[in-house]
Design an enzyme around this catalytic site. Sequence first.
Site, short mmCIF file in Angstrom:
data_model
loop_
_atom_site.label_atom_id
_atom_site.label_comp_id
_atom_site.label_asym_id
_atom_site.label_seq_id
_atom_site.Cartn_x
_atom_site.Cartn_y
_atom_site.Cartn_z
N THR A 167 0.82 -1.29 0.02
CA THR A 167 0.01 0.11 -0.05
C THR A 167 0.96 1.36 -0.13
OG1 THR A 167 -0.29 0.41 2.38
CG2 THR A 167 -1.71 -1.29 1.34
N MET A 216 -2.95 5.65 -0.79
CA MET A 216 -4.38 5.06 -0.90
C MET A 216 -4.40 3.61 -0.46
SD MET A 216 -6.22 7.88 -1.73
CE MET A 216 -4.86 8.89 -0.72
N HIS A 217 -3.97 3.56 0.88
CA HIS A 217 -3.93 2.09 1.35
C HIS A 217 -5.17 1.45 1.18
CE1 HIS A 217 -0.52 3.52 3.93
NE2 HIS A 217 -1.25 4.34 4.28
N ASP A 218 -6.20 1.97 1.53
CA ASP A 218 -7.57 1.15 1.62
C ASP A 218 -8.11 0.79 0.21
OD1 ASP A 218 -8.71 2.64 4.79
OD2 ASP A 218 -7.29 1.08 4.26
#
Length: 311
Positions: free
Chosen positions: A193, A238-240
């Site tokens: 991520t 934008m990890h998620d």
Amino acid sequence: MKPIPVWMDCDTGTDDAVAIMLAHRLEGIDLKAVSAVCGNTTQQNAYLNTHRICRLMGGRYPVYRGAERPLMKPLHTAAEVHGENGLGDVELPLPEDLATPPEPAWDALYACAKSMPGELRLVPTGPLTNVAIAFIKHPDLPTLLHSVTFMGGSAGPGNVTPAAEFNFYTDPHAAELVLKSGAKLTMCGLDVTLQAYFTPEQLDALAASGTRAGRFVHDCNQRAWKALHKIGQPGFCMHDSCPVMFLAHPELFEGEMAGVAVETRAELTAGKSVTDLYSDKQFPFKNVFVLLKVDRTRFIEILTECILSIG
Ligand code: RIB
Ligand code: CA
């Protein structure tokens, strides 16, 4: 290809908000519902923020309430990154009618999984507290689900302590239960991520697009940028969005099966996801597909298209 049914479980902070927008617009994803969990912010804020994002993107999805605190630890939110309200302190209006369903997240998730055995993809993007409660209360849920593709953990260093990533750190006991559940698991940890970031210029271009969604994604991340820039990160991770993007575009990613466990007792390394990826000492199990690489250019292109298509 038949759209993939997806249930998101979010501690709706800024990058969770972008991931929900992506799930709303990404071809091939059929978002069924979103449940709220404490983490970046309180469960109440995560619940209301999810409604706010649904209103912004013009989507109506069932939103369920979940856990207000981790299984064993006290809650420590991430207001320094996500602001007091969880959305970078950007104010968004709520829908007129929240239509709050009476059942809690864990029961609603179970009912949805039972209605489509083997099909539902669960995408947790916050601490795994709701998922753990659902697995405790409904022991057949891990095998009723198609899979659990979560943002959490790290084969490398952490982002809350040198050892632990935020979602695993916030509720390591829930992470341990999910890792041992027997569900089909894909881990989108910091290893992948941290590669999935907007540059400041790309975020500015979203703001300049003249769309409300683009402007929101830019504005809600400004507070985080101050913290991230200081520690030398190249952009806004934008990890998620990674678990959502993986389900529709697995070709953008590379990963390996590994044995993954989590530390729940030690003080120094609490929440550390321990993998045998880089060790000649192997765990006697391979329980998680760990993502390690992503084609950042294509990832950002698709994510940008989805955000701008909201208008
Ligand atoms: O470590 C990153 C994760 O922690 C993301 O899910 C972010 O939203 C926070 O919850
Ligand atoms: Ca999150």
